[in-house]
Design a protein around this motif. Structure first.
Motif, PDB file in Angstrom:
ATOM      1  N   THR A   1      35.256  41.343  38.300  1.00 20.11           N
ATOM      2  CA  THR A   1      36.665  41.433  37.928  1.00 20.11           C
ATOM      3  C   THR A   1      37.120  42.879  37.751  1.00 20.11           C
ATOM      4  OG1 THR A   1      36.124  41.305  35.570  1.00 20.11           O
ATOM      5  CG2 THR A   1      36.546  39.220  36.700  1.00 20.11           C
ATOM      6  N   ASN A   2      38.419  43.074  37.878  1.00 17.90           N
ATOM      7  CA  ASN A   2      39.013  44.336  37.452  1.00 17.90           C
ATOM      8  C   ASN A   2      40.415  44.062  36.957  1.00 17.90           C
ATOM      9  OD1 ASN A   2      40.992  44.975  39.730  1.00 17.90           O
ATOM     10  ND2 ASN A   2      39.078  44.745  40.849  1.00 17.90           N
ATOM     11  N   TYR A   3      40.898  44.959  36.109  1.00 18.14           N
ATOM     12  CA  TYR A   3      42.150  44.752  35.396  1.00 18.14           C
ATOM     13  C   TYR A   3      43.024  45.999  35.446  1.00 18.14           C
ATOM     14  CZ  TYR A   3      39.665  40.835  33.244  1.00 18.14           C
ATOM     15  OH  TYR A   3      38.963  39.673  33.027  1.00 18.14           O
ATOM     16  N   ALA A   4      44.324  45.778  35.357  1.00 21.80           N
ATOM     17  CA  ALA A   4      45.237  46.894  35.142  1.00 21.80           C
ATOM     18  C   ALA A   4      44.959  47.474  33.768  1.00 21.80           C
ATOM     19  CB  ALA A   4      46.685  46.413  35.231  1.00 21.80           C
ATOM     20  N   ASP A   5      45.110  48.787  33.643  1.00 24.43           N
ATOM     21  CA  ASP A   5      44.838  49.432  32.358  1.00 24.43           C
ATOM     22  C   ASP A   5      45.683  48.836  31.240  1.00 24.43           C
ATOM     23  OD1 ASP A   5      44.350  52.796  33.719  1.00 24.43           O
ATOM     24  OD2 ASP A   5      42.971  51.102  33.510  1.00 24.43           O
ATOM     25  N   SER A   6      46.884  48.412  31.557  1.00 23.12           N
ATOM     26  CA  SER A   6      47.809  47.920  30.538  1.00 23.12           C
ATOM     27  C   SER A   6      47.371  46.600  29.906  1.00 23.12           C
ATOM     28  CB  SER A   6      49.209  47.762  31.135  1.00 23.12           C
ATOM     29  OG  SER A   6      49.192  46.857  32.222  1.00 23.12           O
ATOM     30  N   VAL A   7      46.452  45.884  30.557  1.00 22.37           N
ATOM     31  CA  VAL A   7      46.036  44.579  30.031  1.00 22.37           C
ATOM     32  C   VAL A   7      44.563  44.524  29.656  1.00 22.37           C
ATOM     33  CG1 VAL A   7      47.830  43.488  31.433  1.00 22.37           C
ATOM     34  CG2 VAL A   7      45.449  43.478  32.240  1.00 22.37           C
ATOM     35  N   LYS A   8      43.829  45.598  29.903  1.00 19.06           N
ATOM     36  CA  LYS A   8      42.403  45.602  29.578  1.00 19.06           C
ATOM     37  C   LYS A   8      42.186  45.328  28.105  1.00 19.06           C
ATOM     38  CE  LYS A   8      40.602  48.654  33.194  1.00 19.06           C
ATOM     39  NZ  LYS A   8      40.075  50.001  33.514  1.00 19.06           N
ATOM     40  N   GLY A   9      41.225  44.433  27.837  1.00 12.81           N
ATOM     41  CA  GLY A   9      40.926  44.087  26.456  1.00 12.81           C
ATOM     42  C   GLY A   9      41.803  42.990  25.893  1.00 12.81           C
ATOM     43  N   ARG A  10      42.868  42.636  26.606  1.00 15.37           N
ATOM     44  CA  ARG A  10      43.765  41.581  26.126  1.00 15.37           C
ATOM     45  C   ARG A  10      43.770  40.365  27.047  1.00 15.37           C
ATOM     46  NH1 ARG A  10      49.102  42.430  25.991  1.00 15.37           N
ATOM     47  NH2 ARG A  10      49.109  43.960  27.682  1.00 15.37           N
ATOM     48  N   PHE A  11      43.637  40.599  28.345  1.00 11.50           N
ATOM     49  CA  PHE A  11      43.678  39.526  29.333  1.00 11.50           C
ATOM     50  C   PHE A  11      42.281  39.295  29.911  1.00 11.50           C
ATOM     51  CE2 PHE A  11      48.387  40.031  30.859  1.00 11.50           C
ATOM     52  CZ  PHE A  11      48.804  39.966  29.527  1.00 11.50           C
ATOM     53  N   THR A  12      42.003  38.039  30.255  1.00 13.10           N
ATOM     54  CA  THR A  12      40.736  37.695  30.893  1.00 13.10           C
ATOM     55  C   THR A  12      41.005  36.779  32.078  1.00 13.10           C
ATOM     56  OG1 THR A  12      39.556  37.821  28.785  1.00 13.10           O
ATOM     57  CG2 THR A  12      38.465  36.672  30.587  1.00 13.10           C
ATOM     58  N   ILE A  13      40.532  37.203  33.237  1.00 19.84           N
ATOM     59  CA  ILE A  13      40.670  36.392  34.445  1.00 19.84           C
ATOM     60  C   ILE A  13      39.368  35.639  34.683  1.00 19.84           C
ATOM     61  CG2 ILE A  13      39.911  38.259  35.990  1.00 19.84           C
ATOM     62  CD1 ILE A  13      41.956  37.246  38.046  1.00 19.84           C
ATOM     63  N   SER A  14      39.479  34.415  35.158  1.00 26.51           N
ATOM     64  CA  SER A  14      38.298  33.622  35.463  1.00 26.51           C
ATOM     65  C   SER A  14      38.646  32.641  36.583  1.00 26.51           C
ATOM     66  CB  SER A  14      37.800  32.872  34.227  1.00 26.51           C
ATOM     67  OG  SER A  14      38.795  31.976  33.755  1.00 26.51           O
ATOM     68  N   ARG A  15      37.632  32.005  37.119  1.00 31.47           N
ATOM     69  CA  ARG A  15      37.864  31.021  38.177  1.00 31.47           C
ATOM     70  C   ARG A  15      36.814  29.929  38.107  1.00 31.47           C
ATOM     71  NH1 ARG A  15      37.331  34.276  43.727  1.00 31.47           N
ATOM     72  NH2 ARG A  15      37.227  32.187  44.674  1.00 31.47           N
TER      73      ARG A  15
END
Length: 120
Positions: free
Chosen positions: A57-71
């Motif tokens: 996974t990778n995240y935008a800096d603005s959401v790191k630590g707050r959002f979690t993507i999964s599948r």
């Protein structure tokens, strides 16, 4: 051929949580990379989070630590758990997937979008 349907958006207070889902259906052979994007009024669409077929996974800096993507590959479904929501997270959220269809060609698909509004 392939449909992506998002769900889970809505109105939430700052600091709250939402969980978005994106379900893929149709003539699917396999799904490669998937991602969540968002577009706020007057702004360009931006990548929020990305997940490869193997789960990296990778995240935008603005959401790191707050959002979690999964599948869940068994269900052809992707999720976005959003915690500690801020007013600046307000946007239409879109799911995207690189889908290999039954003819074994890969195509890029988008969902219709789901509105997330963070406001008190």
């Amino acid at each position: 051929q392939v449909q992506l349907v998002e769900s889970g958006g809505g109105l939430v207070q700052p600091g709250g949580s939402l969980r978005l889902s994106c379900a893929a259906s149709g003539s699917i052979f396999s799904i490669n990379a998937m991602g969540w994007y968002r577009q706020a009024p007057g702004k360009q669409r931006e990548l929020v989070a990305h997940i490869a077929s193997g789960g990296s996974t990778n995240y935008a800096d603005s959401v790191k630590g707050r959002f979690t993507i999964s599948r869940d590959n068994t269900k052809n479904t992707m999720y976005l758990q959003m915690n500690s929501l801020k007013p600046e997270d307000t946007a239409v959220y879109y799911c995207n997937a690189q889908v290999v269809i039954t003819t074994l060609y890969e195509y890029d698909y988008w969902g219709q979008g789901t509105q997330v509004t963070v406001s008190s």
